[in-house]
Design a protein around this motif. Structure first.
Motif, mmCIF file in Angstrom:
data_model
loop_
_atom_site.group_PDB
_atom_site.id
_atom_site.type_symbol
_atom_site.label_atom_id
_atom_site.label_comp_id
_atom_site.label_asym_id
_atom_site.label_seq_id
_atom_site.Cartn_x
_atom_site.Cartn_y
_atom_site.Cartn_z
ATOM 1 N N GLN A 53 3.865 -7.677 -43.834
ATOM 2 C CA GLN A 53 4.391 -6.368 -43.438
ATOM 3 C C GLN A 53 3.836 -5.297 -44.372
ATOM 4 O O GLN A 53 3.330 -4.269 -43.935
ATOM 5 C CB GLN A 53 5.926 -6.384 -43.555
ATOM 6 N N ARG A 54 3.950 -5.573 -45.668
ATOM 7 C CA ARG A 54 3.543 -4.567 -46.643
ATOM 8 C C ARG A 54 2.037 -4.314 -46.589
ATOM 9 O O ARG A 54 1.576 -3.178 -46.637
ATOM 10 C CB ARG A 54 3.962 -5.028 -48.043
ATOM 11 N N ALA A 55 1.267 -5.396 -46.447
ATOM 12 C CA ALA A 55 -0.196 -5.260 -46.447
ATOM 13 C C ALA A 55 -0.662 -4.352 -45.318
ATOM 14 O O ALA A 55 -1.508 -3.471 -45.517
ATOM 15 C CB ALA A 55 -0.851 -6.637 -46.322
ATOM 16 N N LEU A 56 -0.119 -4.543 -44.135
ATOM 17 C CA LEU A 56 -0.563 -3.720 -43.012
ATOM 18 C C LEU A 56 0.020 -2.315 -43.103
ATOM 19 O O LEU A 56 -0.655 -1.318 -42.847
ATOM 20 C CB LEU A 56 -0.198 -4.392 -41.684
ATOM 21 N N ARG A 57 1.278 -2.201 -43.505
ATOM 22 C CA ARG A 57 1.921 -0.891 -43.572
ATOM 23 C C ARG A 57 1.246 0.046 -44.574
ATOM 24 O O ARG A 57 1.072 1.230 -44.293
ATOM 25 C CB ARG A 57 3.406 -1.045 -43.929
ATOM 26 N N VAL A 58 0.901 -0.466 -45.757
ATOM 27 C CA VAL A 58 0.298 0.445 -46.743
ATOM 28 C C VAL A 58 -1.078 0.919 -46.272
ATOM 29 O O VAL A 58 -1.484 2.038 -46.566
ATOM 30 C CB VAL A 58 0.203 -0.168 -48.165
ATOM 31 N N ASN A 59 -1.761 0.083 -45.519
ATOM 32 C CA ASN A 59 -3.049 0.501 -44.969
ATOM 33 C C ASN A 59 -2.867 1.530 -43.860
ATOM 34 O O ASN A 59 -3.597 2.515 -43.796
ATOM 35 C CB ASN A 59 -3.817 -0.708 -44.442
ATOM 36 N N LEU A 60 -1.900 1.300 -42.993
ATOM 37 C CA LEU A 60 -1.636 2.268 -41.923
ATOM 38 C C LEU A 60 -1.245 3.622 -42.513
ATOM 39 O O LEU A 60 -1.536 4.671 -41.941
ATOM 40 C CB LEU A 60 -0.537 1.743 -40.990
ATOM 41 N N SER A 61 -0.601 3.579 -43.665
ATOM 42 C CA SER A 61 -0.214 4.827 -44.319
ATOM 43 C C SER A 61 -1.446 5.665 -44.692
ATOM 44 O O SER A 61 -1.400 6.895 -44.631
ATOM 45 C CB SER A 61 0.622 4.504 -45.563
ATOM 46 N N ASP A 62 -2.523 5.004 -45.068
ATOM 47 C CA ASP A 62 -3.759 5.746 -45.374
ATOM 48 C C ASP A 62 -4.311 6.436 -44.128
ATOM 49 O O ASP A 62 -4.812 7.558 -44.203
ATOM 50 C CB ASP A 62 -4.822 4.810 -45.956
ATOM 51 N N LEU A 63 -4.236 5.763 -42.998
ATOM 52 C CA LEU A 63 -4.684 6.402 -41.750
ATOM 53 C C LEU A 63 -3.770 7.565 -41.392
ATOM 54 O O LEU A 63 -4.234 8.639 -40.987
ATOM 55 C CB LEU A 63 -4.691 5.401 -40.591
ATOM 56 N N ALA A 64 -2.466 7.340 -41.564
ATOM 57 C CA ALA A 64 -1.505 8.416 -41.290
ATOM 58 C C ALA A 64 -1.855 9.639 -42.116
ATOM 59 O O ALA A 64 -1.854 10.766 -41.609
ATOM 60 C CB ALA A 64 -0.086 7.954 -41.601
ATOM 61 N N ALA A 65 -2.174 9.408 -43.382
ATOM 62 C CA ALA A 65 -2.450 10.519 -44.292
ATOM 63 C C ALA A 65 -3.686 11.315 -43.889
ATOM 64 O O ALA A 65 -3.879 12.440 -44.347
ATOM 65 C CB ALA A 65 -2.602 9.996 -45.713
ATOM 66 N N MET A 66 -4.519 10.752 -43.043
ATOM 67 C CA MET A 66 -5.681 11.493 -42.521
ATOM 68 C C MET A 66 -5.347 12.173 -41.194
ATOM 69 O O MET A 66 -6.179 12.880 -40.624
ATOM 70 C CB MET A 66 -6.868 10.551 -42.289
ATOM 71 N N GLY A 67 -4.173 11.913 -40.676
ATOM 72 C CA GLY A 67 -3.810 12.446 -39.360
ATOM 73 C C GLY A 67 -4.425 11.634 -38.237
ATOM 74 O O GLY A 67 -4.514 12.092 -37.102
ATOM 75 N N ALA A 68 -4.841 10.403 -38.541
ATOM 76 C CA ALA A 68 -5.520 9.565 -37.547
ATOM 77 C C ALA A 68 -4.527 8.685 -36.779
ATOM 78 O O ALA A 68 -3.449 8.362 -37.276
ATOM 79 C CB ALA A 68 -6.561 8.683 -38.229
ATOM 80 N N GLN A 69 -4.923 8.309 -35.586
ATOM 81 C CA GLN A 69 -4.153 7.377 -34.763
ATOM 82 C C GLN A 69 -4.697 5.968 -35.008
ATOM 83 O O GLN A 69 -5.867 5.699 -34.715
ATOM 84 C CB GLN A 69 -4.329 7.755 -33.287
ATOM 85 N N PRO A 70 -3.888 5.042 -35.541
ATOM 86 C CA PRO A 70 -4.380 3.690 -35.796
ATOM 87 C C PRO A 70 -4.738 2.983 -34.487
ATOM 88 O O PRO A 70 -4.025 3.106 -33.503
ATOM 89 C CB PRO A 70 -3.191 2.977 -36.444
ATOM 90 N N LEU A 71 -5.851 2.235 -34.495
ATOM 91 C CA LEU A 71 -6.224 1.463 -33.310
ATOM 92 C C LEU A 71 -6.505 -0.006 -33.629
ATOM 93 O O LEU A 71 -6.076 -0.886 -32.906
ATOM 94 C CB LEU A 71 -7.456 2.069 -32.637
ATOM 95 N N TRP A 72 -7.250 -0.254 -34.707
ATOM 96 C CA TRP A 72 -7.723 -1.613 -34.968
ATOM 97 C C TRP A 72 -7.602 -1.963 -36.439
ATOM 98 O O TRP A 72 -7.594 -1.085 -37.296
ATOM 99 C CB TRP A 72 -9.222 -1.711 -34.593
ATOM 100 N N PHE A 73 -7.558 -3.270 -36.746
ATOM 101 C CA PHE A 73 -7.664 -3.688 -38.150
ATOM 102 C C PHE A 73 -8.341 -5.036 -38.268
ATOM 103 O O PHE A 73 -8.389 -5.811 -37.309
ATOM 104 C CB PHE A 73 -6.297 -3.682 -38.849
ATOM 105 N N THR A 74 -8.906 -5.278 -39.443
ATOM 106 C CA THR A 74 -9.441 -6.603 -39.766
ATOM 107 C C THR A 74 -8.671 -7.144 -40.973
ATOM 108 O O THR A 74 -8.067 -6.382 -41.723
ATOM 109 C CB THR A 74 -10.947 -6.574 -40.092
ATOM 110 N N LEU A 75 -8.725 -8.462 -41.144
ATOM 111 C CA LEU A 75 -7.919 -9.136 -42.167
ATOM 112 C C LEU A 75 -8.786 -10.144 -42.917
ATOM 113 O O LEU A 75 -9.306 -11.079 -42.321
ATOM 114 C CB LEU A 75 -6.766 -9.883 -41.474
#
Ligand code: ADP
Ligand code: MG
Length: 322
Positions: free
Chosen positions: A66-88
């Protein structure tokens, strides 16, 4: 269980409700093929979480994911971006099926909540470490950056500050509270909420923005450096959660809010001419945010408590100077 069986069972899972947007080819080939919509820019960010450094070595697999994905999504949020994809990229000390099941459950819960699809990754053996790379899109020219603030801009933060650091203290047993408060802070540490929707609402109103990972003072310092300015923070205006506001040690609570880190709230600056519109969003309950200071000429972040200089106990978290 081999590497490919592991990937198939735990990471190639269909992403439930919505078919992932823009995924021409996801997990399974040599590389993913993704379609960026026209007139959009691709926002990309990567973060690594190391066991014993970014989370306690005995943490639950579901919490870690949960934390790993959330903290990364927060970086996208901070750019005003809409999250679409991720790699692990996952480094595992051993193949523990129940650990993997919990990890996968936590991961896809967040992925589905934010509409972000797992499109690839890497799996290796070694000391536990999790690297997530997120990708999102933002209309070209509309991203929130750190370098746009001007003298006189208001400084705001979303929701509450200090819960992340207090949550880590609770998780590590340094802060004793009743069960309900303890659970609230644990959740705030392990499940920070990426402020994706909030960021998109302020995208054309804010002059600069970032997410607070290392503490308000340290991160606001990045806006100051990028914008070539200083900042004044009014300590009495910091938004504290009821749990933090209720702590007996008020000085500790304020220090966590100013320099504790792990909050993943947005800090953003708004020029005077856009404050009415931001105020309206706040009044209508569409945005939870508080004015905590102003941008000034200079080069540093100054904290004032009812007009007096407020000295911080400790500087923000820095991985190489600890
Ligand atoms: P390669 O040898 O070409 O790097 P891999 O064996 O590492 O390929 O991976 C095979 C496929 O599985 C790729 O599509 C890769 O993106 C995907 N993959 C590997 N590990 C993971 C993971 N932990 N999560 C999601 N996809 C993964
Ligand atoms: Mg590989």
């Amino acid at each position: 269980m081999g590497e490919f069986e592991l990937i198939r069972r735990f990471f190639q899972q269909e992403q439930a409700e919505h078919p992932p947007e823009g995924v021409f080819m996801g997990v399974g080939d040599d590389a993913a093929l993704l379609e960026v919509p026209p007139y959009q820019q691709l926002a990309v960010s990567v973060d690594t979480l190391v066991s014993g450094v970014h989370f306690p070595a005995d943490a639950d697999a579901e919490d870690i994911a949960q934390r790993a994905l959330r903290v990364n999504l927060s970086d996208l949020a901070a750019m005003g971006a809409q999250p679409l994809w991720f790699t692990l990229a996952l480094t595992l000390p051993n193949v523990d099926e129940s650990w993997l099941r919990d990890f996968s459950r936590g991961l896809f819960a967040v992925a589905n909540q934010y509409g972000c699809a797992l499109v690839g990754g890497d799996t290796t053996s070694g000391p536990l470490s999790i690297t997530v790379q997120v990708m999102g899109v933002v209309e070209a020219g509309h991203a929130l950056r750190r370098d746009g603030a001007s003298v006189g801009d208001y400084i705001l933060v979303t929701h509450h500050l200090g819960d992340g650091a207090a949550g880590l203290a609770a998780v590590e047993g340094r802060l004793k509270l009743d069960a309900e408060q303890d659970e609230y802070l644990r959740q705030r540490f392990y499940r920070p909420e990426p402020r994706v929707a909030e960021a998109r609402k302020i995208r054309d109103l804010a002059s600069a923005a970032l997410d607070i990972s290392d503490g308000l003072v340290a991160d606001l310092g990045h806006i100051c450096a990028a914008s070539d300015l200083g900042a004044e923070v009014y300590v009495e205006d910091l938004p504290l959660s009821p749990v933090l506001a209720g702590l007996e040690d008020r000085d500790q609570a304020l220090n966590w809010a100013l320099s504790g880190g792990d909050d993943y709230e947005l800090c953003f600056t708004v020029p005077e001419e856009h404050m009415a519109e931001v105020g309206l969003l706040i009044a209508q309950g569409e945005l939870q945010a508080t004015v905590i200071g102003h941008m000034v000429a200079g080069a540093s972040v100054q904290c004032l408590h009812h007009g007096q200089t407020f000295e911080l106990d400790q500087p923000g978290y820095n991985h190489f100077h600890d």
